[in-house]
Motif scaffolding. Structure first.
Motif, PDB file in Angstrom:
ATOM      1  N   LYS A 301       8.578   1.957  -2.365  1.00 50.33           N
ATOM      2  CA  LYS A 301       9.497   2.661  -1.459  1.00 50.33           C
ATOM      3  C   LYS A 301      10.448   1.675  -0.788  1.00 50.33           C
ATOM      4  CE  LYS A 301       6.557   6.645  -0.843  1.00 50.33           C
ATOM      5  NZ  LYS A 301       5.281   7.057  -0.279  1.00 50.33           N
ATOM      6  N   ALA A 302       9.957   0.514  -0.427  1.00 55.02           N
ATOM      7  CA  ALA A 302      10.828  -0.487   0.214  1.00 55.02           C
ATOM      8  C   ALA A 302      11.893  -0.967  -0.774  1.00 55.02           C
ATOM      9  CB  ALA A 302       9.985  -1.658   0.722  1.00 55.02           C
ATOM     10  N   ILE A 303      11.496  -1.201  -2.015  1.00 51.74           N
ATOM     11  CA  ILE A 303      12.470  -1.651  -3.013  1.00 51.74           C
ATOM     12  C   ILE A 303      13.513  -0.563  -3.269  1.00 51.74           C
ATOM     13  CG2 ILE A 303      12.761  -2.237  -5.470  1.00 51.74           C
ATOM     14  CD1 ILE A 303      10.109  -3.777  -5.279  1.00 51.74           C
ATOM     15  N   ALA A 304      13.069   0.683  -3.222  1.00 50.08           N
ATOM     16  CA  ALA A 304      13.992   1.797  -3.461  1.00 50.08           C
ATOM     17  C   ALA A 304      14.849   2.094  -2.234  1.00 50.08           C
ATOM     18  CB  ALA A 304      13.209   3.041  -3.876  1.00 50.08           C
ATOM     19  N   GLY A 305      14.623   1.329  -1.175  1.00 50.21           N
ATOM     20  CA  GLY A 305      15.488   1.484  -0.008  1.00 50.21           C
ATOM     21  C   GLY A 305      14.981   2.459   1.043  1.00 50.21           C
ATOM     22  N   GLU A 306      13.699   2.889   0.901  1.00 57.81           N
ATOM     23  CA  GLU A 306      13.115   3.790   1.907  1.00 57.81           C
ATOM     24  C   GLU A 306      11.834   3.176   2.424  1.00 57.81           C
ATOM     25  OE1 GLU A 306      12.258   7.178  -0.472  1.00 57.81           O
ATOM     26  OE2 GLU A 306      14.349   7.373  -1.117  1.00 57.81           O
ATOM     27  N   PRO A 307      11.914   2.059   3.169  1.00 65.02           N
ATOM     28  CA  PRO A 307      10.688   1.363   3.564  1.00 65.02           C
ATOM     29  C   PRO A 307       9.740   2.241   4.367  1.00 65.02           C
ATOM     30  CG  PRO A 307      12.649   0.315   4.507  1.00 65.02           C
ATOM     31  CD  PRO A 307      13.128   1.462   3.708  1.00 65.02           C
ATOM     32  N   LYS A 308       8.466   2.180   4.008  1.00 60.50           N
ATOM     33  CA  LYS A 308       7.446   2.923   4.728  1.00 60.50           C
ATOM     34  C   LYS A 308       6.244   1.987   4.818  1.00 60.50           C
ATOM     35  CE  LYS A 308       4.887   7.236   4.681  1.00 60.50           C
ATOM     36  NZ  LYS A 308       4.164   8.162   3.818  1.00 60.50           N
ATOM     37  N   PRO A 309       6.062   1.345   5.977  1.00 60.39           N
ATOM     38  CA  PRO A 309       4.992   0.357   6.076  1.00 60.39           C
ATOM     39  C   PRO A 309       3.627   0.905   5.630  1.00 60.39           C
ATOM     40  CG  PRO A 309       6.358   0.299   8.031  1.00 60.39           C
ATOM     41  CD  PRO A 309       6.817   1.482   7.225  1.00 60.39           C
ATOM     42  N   TYR A 310       2.865   0.039   5.032  1.00 68.07           N
ATOM     43  CA  TYR A 310       1.544   0.414   4.523  1.00 68.07           C
ATOM     44  C   TYR A 310       0.579   0.583   5.689  1.00 68.07           C
ATOM     45  CZ  TYR A 310      -2.978  -0.141   2.200  1.00 68.07           C
ATOM     46  OH  TYR A 310      -4.263   0.040   1.763  1.00 68.07           O
ATOM     47  N   ALA A 311       0.045   1.790   5.832  1.00 69.54           N
ATOM     48  CA  ALA A 311      -0.834   2.050   6.970  1.00 69.54           C
ATOM     49  C   ALA A 311      -1.961   3.002   6.594  1.00 69.54           C
ATOM     50  CB  ALA A 311      -0.018   2.631   8.119  1.00 69.54           C
ATOM     51  N   ALA A 312      -2.264   3.123   5.296  1.00 69.18           N
ATOM     52  CA  ALA A 312      -3.236   4.125   4.843  1.00 69.18           C
ATOM     53  C   ALA A 312      -4.649   3.819   5.319  1.00 69.18           C
ATOM     54  CB  ALA A 312      -3.208   4.200   3.315  1.00 69.18           C
ATOM     55  N   MET A 313      -5.385   4.880   5.577  1.00 66.66           N
ATOM     56  CA  MET A 313      -6.814   4.744   5.891  1.00 66.66           C
ATOM     57  C   MET A 313      -7.547   4.268   4.630  1.00 66.66           C
ATOM     58  SD  MET A 313      -9.510   5.290   7.828  1.00 66.66           S
ATOM     59  CE  MET A 313      -8.995   6.326   9.184  1.00 66.66           C
ATOM     60  N   PRO A 314      -8.273   3.151   4.713  1.00 64.59           N
ATOM     61  CA  PRO A 314      -8.982   2.666   3.525  1.00 64.59           C
ATOM     62  C   PRO A 314     -10.145   3.592   3.118  1.00 64.59           C
ATOM     63  CG  PRO A 314      -8.716   0.939   5.182  1.00 64.59           C
ATOM     64  CD  PRO A 314      -8.385   2.242   5.851  1.00 64.59           C
ATOM     65  N   TRP A 315     -10.295   3.795   1.853  1.00 59.76           N
ATOM     66  CA  TRP A 315     -11.474   4.522   1.366  1.00 59.76           C
ATOM     67  C   TRP A 315     -11.896   3.959   0.021  1.00 59.76           C
ATOM     68  CZ3 TRP A 315     -10.773   7.236  -3.208  1.00 59.76           C
ATOM     69  CH2 TRP A 315      -9.474   7.678  -3.496  1.00 59.76           C
ATOM     70  N   PHE A 316     -13.151   4.235  -0.312  1.00 56.04           N
ATOM     71  CA  PHE A 316     -13.789   3.574  -1.458  1.00 56.04           C
ATOM     72  C   PHE A 316     -14.938   4.448  -1.924  1.00 56.04           C
ATOM     73  CE2 PHE A 316     -17.176   0.813  -3.042  1.00 56.04           C
ATOM     74  CZ  PHE A 316     -16.489   0.029  -3.952  1.00 56.04           C
ATOM     75  N   TRP A 317     -15.247   4.389  -3.204  1.00 54.50           N
ATOM     76  CA  TRP A 317     -16.442   5.111  -3.647  1.00 54.50           C
ATOM     77  C   TRP A 317     -17.211   4.306  -4.675  1.00 54.50           C
ATOM     78  CZ3 TRP A 317     -12.074   5.511  -6.482  1.00 54.50           C
ATOM     79  CH2 TRP A 317     -12.216   5.537  -7.870  1.00 54.50           C
ATOM     80  N   SER A 318     -18.473   4.664  -4.831  1.00 53.92           N
ATOM     81  CA  SER A 318     -19.298   4.107  -5.910  1.00 53.92           C
ATOM     82  C   SER A 318     -20.252   5.202  -6.351  1.00 53.92           C
ATOM     83  CB  SER A 318     -20.095   2.899  -5.395  1.00 53.92           C
ATOM     84  OG  SER A 318     -21.007   2.453  -6.386  1.00 53.92           O
ATOM     85  N   ASN A 319     -20.585   5.204  -7.636  1.00 57.61           N
ATOM     86  CA  ASN A 319     -21.611   6.121  -8.139  1.00 57.61           C
ATOM     87  C   ASN A 319     -22.715   5.305  -8.759  1.00 57.61           C
ATOM     88  OD1 ASN A 319     -20.005   8.389  -7.540  1.00 57.61           O
ATOM     89  ND2 ASN A 319     -18.914   8.158  -9.472  1.00 57.61           N
TER      90      ASN A 319
END
Lengths: 400, 107
Positions: A301-319
């Protein structure tokens, strides 16, 4: 503005194309995400996706799970059909490994001698599995093909490493009917990423499934086993960027949009040392699909000219076996571990707090806590321990 | 084998008919069919909600029931509707030939 595509590709025809408006290094989750998110953001310049492997880009999580046990075949976990890359005008350059980057000339030179030039470089090279001589690793499809071939005749298997990959490998090989010894040199499993309650539960569960779990001991003699698998982590593939002067160390340091300290060079995924909003103390690397995907999307998004800082809630899984393990948040620097529910029931959660605030939850067969805890972590408030650990109080009722 | 069809409406409103594949989940079929909006980050193990679709009402009775896990995960989506489903939880086969789904908005 920096980061905005500043020129169109001048050479769509003519072979081989070696200049791309955006050149992405790495064909894993982050690389694929960066390419597709660029197109979704309306980027019309040329995109090159370059990687060492010759397989069409594939997902890694099934390698240590369904692919190893044989319940999913290699065609079942391609990211996208081969035709999509042509449809999206993303040029795959496979079987190439970058050994040097020149930020001033905007070029990346490969081991093969081929040089690519770029407008923007997105470094998503991930990490390289730490290897033990004579042992199998689980990082690439080729690794797991070799492991599967070895398992055909092996009976007694040693798994070195009680982290997520080692545990998944132990579960999968036990499921294949092998006699499995799991060795972890720390006194408990998942010592670096989870709390004691989860470690203890997993030791009991793996033993119940017939795996011999050895903790806090010297590695056994490999000669006593037919086959050895090492799941002892990865080293980030940041060498060429660090050699070119990028800030970093254990990975390459990026800002909230994925910019490295070098001009026109971005990074995302396993390799990116970043300030995550859920860990205020220091920059970290995160090795997860969620992180690879979402951070790469932020770069695109930043390269495309619409910067949106990375702020996602981390998540993870394992089986593992019939266990659905899910984590939300990051438990780094927790000062308190609370158990919600009864581990003996096989359905419970471990909650991590830092100065009274909930920062992460490990859930075992408890999708509800995983789902509801997300909002509670996001909110960041102080929550009473007695209410958090009462399984009769839904976590969502604690979100004010 | 006769051709099985899935009618998909993407987020930008485009309608596409893609080839269905028996024995795979609806999610896997959509992804193999090039519907790139279906991220399916968890690969189909019901740990994320990035394969969220709306299933046309007339197909509701042909679907397997919503599990507790799927219900919980869908609850995390701000775009949830009565006909929301996680496409990874729906096995595809001849009984769903012609099914119409719309990719849900990104959360």
């Amino acid at each position: 503005m920096r980061g905005r595509r500043d020129r169109q590709c001048d050479d769509h025809r003519g072979a081989p194309l070696s200049r791309f408006d955006v050149l992405i290094i790495g064909t894993g989750h982050a690389g694929v995400s960066a390419a597709l998110h660029l197109r979704q953001a309306g980027f019309t310049g040329s995109i090159g996706l370059l990687g060492e492997e010759t397989e069409l880009p594939y997902e890694r999580p099934p390698l240590s799970k369904e692919y190893l046990t044989g319940t999913r075949g290699r065609e079942d976990f391609r990211f996208r059909p081969a035709a999509l890359w042509a449809e999206k005008a993303v040029t795959l350059n496979q079987g190439e490994r970058v050994e040097a980057v020149d930020p001033a000339a905007r070029t990346a030179t490969c081991v093969s001698g081929r040089t690519f030039s770029y407008g923007e470089l997105v470094w998503t090279a991930g990490g390289r599995a730490r290897r033990v001589p004579g042992a199998h690793a689980i990082r690439t499809l080729a690794d797991v093909d070799a492991l599967k071939a070895g398992l055909e005749t092996a009976h007694r298997v040693l798994v070195i490493g009680g982290g997520w990959i080692g545990l998944e490998a132990a579960a999968a090989t036990a499921k294949l009917g092998k006699e499995v010894v799991l060795h972890e040199r720390e006194p408990r499993l998942l010592a670096r990423c989870s709390g004691k309650a989860l470690s203890d539960f997993l030791v009991a569960e793996h033993r119940r499934q017939g795996v011999e779990v050895r903790l806090g001991a010297e590695a056994p003699n490999a000669a006593e086993f037919d086959l050895v698998v090492a799941g002892i982590g990865i080293d980030p593939e940041a060498g060429p960027l660090l050699a070119a002067g990028a800030e970093g160390g254990d990975g390459v340091l990026v800002d909230e949009c994925g910019r490295t300290s070098l001009p026109n060079i971005w990074a995302a995924g396993d390799v990116a040392l970043h300030w995550n909003r859920f860990v205020p103390e220091r920059p970290i690397r995160i090795e997860s699909v969620q992180h690879a995907n979402d951070q790469a999307a932020s770069v695109a998004k930043a390269i495309a000219g619409e910067p949106k800082p990375y702020a996602a809630m981390p998540w993870f899984w394992s089986n593992q076996y019939d266990l659905k393990l899910q984590t939300v948040g990051l438990s780094h620097d927790h000062d308190e571990e609370l158990v919600r529910g009864e581990p003996g029931s096989g359905r419970f959660s471990v909650l991590y707090r830092r100065r009274g605030r909930l920062i992460a939850i490990d859930c075992v067969n408890m999708v509800r806590d995983y789902v509801q805890g997300r909002a509670l972590i996001e909110r960041g408030g102080v929550v009473d321990a007695a209410r958090l650990t009462d399984p009769d109080v839904p976590l969502k009722s604690l979100v004010e | 084998m006769t051709d099985l069809i899935i009618n998909v409406t993407t987020r930008d409103g485009h309608a596409r008919a893609i080839q269905g594949q028996e024995g795979r989940s609806l999610m896997e079929t959509l992804r193999a069919g090039g519907i790139e909006e279906i991220l399916a980050l968890c690969g189909g193990c019901c740990s994320c909600a990035t394969c969220h679709v709306y299933v046309d009402e007339e197909w509701a009775s042909a679907l397997p029931p919503l599990s507790e896990d799927e219900d919980d995960l869908l609850a995390t989506s701000g775009a949830r509707e009565a006909n929301s489903r996680l496409s990874c939880q729906i096995p595809f086969g001849p009984a769903l030939d012609g099914i119409a789904v719309t990719v849900a908005p990104e959360d």
